[in-house]
Design a protein around this motif. Structure first.
Motif, PDB file in Angstrom:
ATOM      1  N   GLY A   9      -8.505  -5.891  14.935  1.00 28.18           N
ATOM      2  CA  GLY A   9      -7.175  -5.671  14.414  1.00 28.18           C
ATOM      3  C   GLY A   9      -7.057  -4.251  13.889  1.00 28.18           C
ATOM      4  N   GLN A  10      -5.869  -3.700  13.942  1.00 30.95           N
ATOM      5  CA  GLN A  10      -5.674  -2.306  13.533  1.00 30.95           C
ATOM      6  C   GLN A  10      -4.512  -2.185  12.567  1.00 30.95           C
ATOM      7  OE1 GLN A  10      -5.363   0.509  16.795  1.00 30.95           O
ATOM      8  NE2 GLN A  10      -4.204   1.966  15.557  1.00 30.95           N
ATOM      9  N   SER A  11      -4.734  -1.392  11.529  1.00 31.14           N
ATOM     10  CA  SER A  11      -3.666  -1.073  10.591  1.00 31.14           C
ATOM     11  C   SER A  11      -3.644   0.430  10.353  1.00 31.14           C
ATOM     12  CB  SER A  11      -3.872  -1.806   9.260  1.00 31.14           C
ATOM     13  OG  SER A  11      -5.086  -1.410   8.642  1.00 31.14           O
ATOM     14  N   GLY A  12      -2.488   0.962  10.063  1.00 29.79           N
ATOM     15  CA  GLY A  12      -2.338   2.395   9.884  1.00 29.79           C
ATOM     16  C   GLY A  12      -1.803   3.050  11.149  1.00 29.79           C
ATOM     17  N   PRO A  13      -1.734   4.381  11.145  1.00 30.18           N
ATOM     18  CA  PRO A  13      -2.306   5.298  10.149  1.00 30.18           C
ATOM     19  C   PRO A  13      -1.567   5.282   8.811  1.00 30.18           C
ATOM     20  CG  PRO A  13      -1.090   6.514  11.835  1.00 30.18           C
ATOM     21  CD  PRO A  13      -1.107   5.108  12.278  1.00 30.18           C
ATOM     22  N   THR A  14      -2.383   5.328   7.752  1.00 35.58           N
ATOM     23  CA  THR A  14      -1.876   5.331   6.390  1.00 35.58           C
ATOM     24  C   THR A  14      -2.125   6.690   5.766  1.00 35.58           C
ATOM     25  OG1 THR A  14      -2.417   2.974   6.166  1.00 35.58           O
ATOM     26  CG2 THR A  14      -2.031   4.216   4.137  1.00 35.58           C
ATOM     27  N   PRO A  15      -1.100   7.339   5.197  1.00 38.06           N
ATOM     28  CA  PRO A  15      -1.313   8.658   4.591  1.00 38.06           C
ATOM     29  C   PRO A  15      -2.197   8.576   3.362  1.00 38.06           C
ATOM     30  CG  PRO A  15       0.902   7.861   4.119  1.00 38.06           C
ATOM     31  CD  PRO A  15       0.306   6.899   5.098  1.00 38.06           C
TER      32      PRO A  15
END
Length: 226
Positions: A9-15
């Motif tokens: 699973g993938q989340s982001g990109p988050t600053p």
């Protein structure tokens, strides 16, 4: 034969910013988090660059005596815990993450477009400080110090269980008549010697005196003397 990929699973990109309260619309650092459904081995990560100067990889591994479900249920406690809250704690605790790749430069000149769209491979064996065994999470830290590019990220991320299988590299020796000689391996010195023979019109069966450094060839004046 196709290689085995690993689902995630993938989340982001988050600053990311030092002061989250003062986070501006433009930051030079983003984080992409990959979560794996169970502890797994990772041999290689590949992706396509988009104006990212450098990437770092942080690794979160399950304890050897743990039975982990990354979705939030813990059987035998992660990193010494035994309650469901320990999973969230491990993901948030900076000390639980190990720095595998500190800063791999993938765009050598951040202010220009060189390598801005290259395909990139990161392998555990050659480039990581830690093993990618029993991995439950990876953080890809993207950095771009140049203000020229308003947007930067990576895409087409793929995780492979094994290391890449590369065929042995060989170059056939090319004779003077242009025909390749089979079953021979050409080293850089072989190719240089052949090019020099052709430039000086020396027959293939004659050897160079002193291997280009004897009396037949003056390395100072770069002249061939009979």
């Amino acid at each position: 034969m196709s290689r085995e990929t690993v689902s995630f699973g993938q989340s982001g990109p988050t600053p990311v910013c030092v002061d989250e309260g003062a986070l501006s619309s433009r930051t030079g650092c983003y984080v992409i988090t990959l979560t794996f459904p169970q502890p797994t081995q990772i041999g290689e990560i590949t992706f396509r660059n988009y104006y990212t100067w450098a990437v770092g990889i942080h690794v979160l591994r399950a304890a050897s005596n743990s039975s982990v479900n990354v979705g939030g249920v813990v059987g035998a406690g992660l990193l010494g815990g035994d309650s469901g809250g320990e999973t969230a704690w491990a993901w948030k605790d900076p000390g639980a993450w190990q720095v595998g790749v500190k800063n791999k430069v993938i765009m050598p000149h951040p202010h220009t477009e060189t390598a801005s769209h290259d395909f990139v491979s990161v392998t555990c064996l050659e480039q990581s400080r830690v093993d990618w065994q029993d991995v439950i999470g990876l953080r890809l830290v993207l950095r771009q110090p140049s203000p020229v590019w308003r947007t930067f990220f990576i895409e087409e991320i793929t995780a492979y269980r094994e290391l890449p299988r590369l065929p042995p590299f060989s170059v056939p020796i090319i004779s003077q008549d242009g025909q390749g000689e089979k079953n021979q391996q050409a080293t850089p010195l072989d190719r240089l010697t052949q090019q020099t023979r052709r430039a000086m019109r020396i027959p293939q069966d004659e050897s160079l005196e002193g291997e280009l450094s004897g009396s037949g060839y003056d390395l100072v004046t770069l002249q061939y003397t009979c």
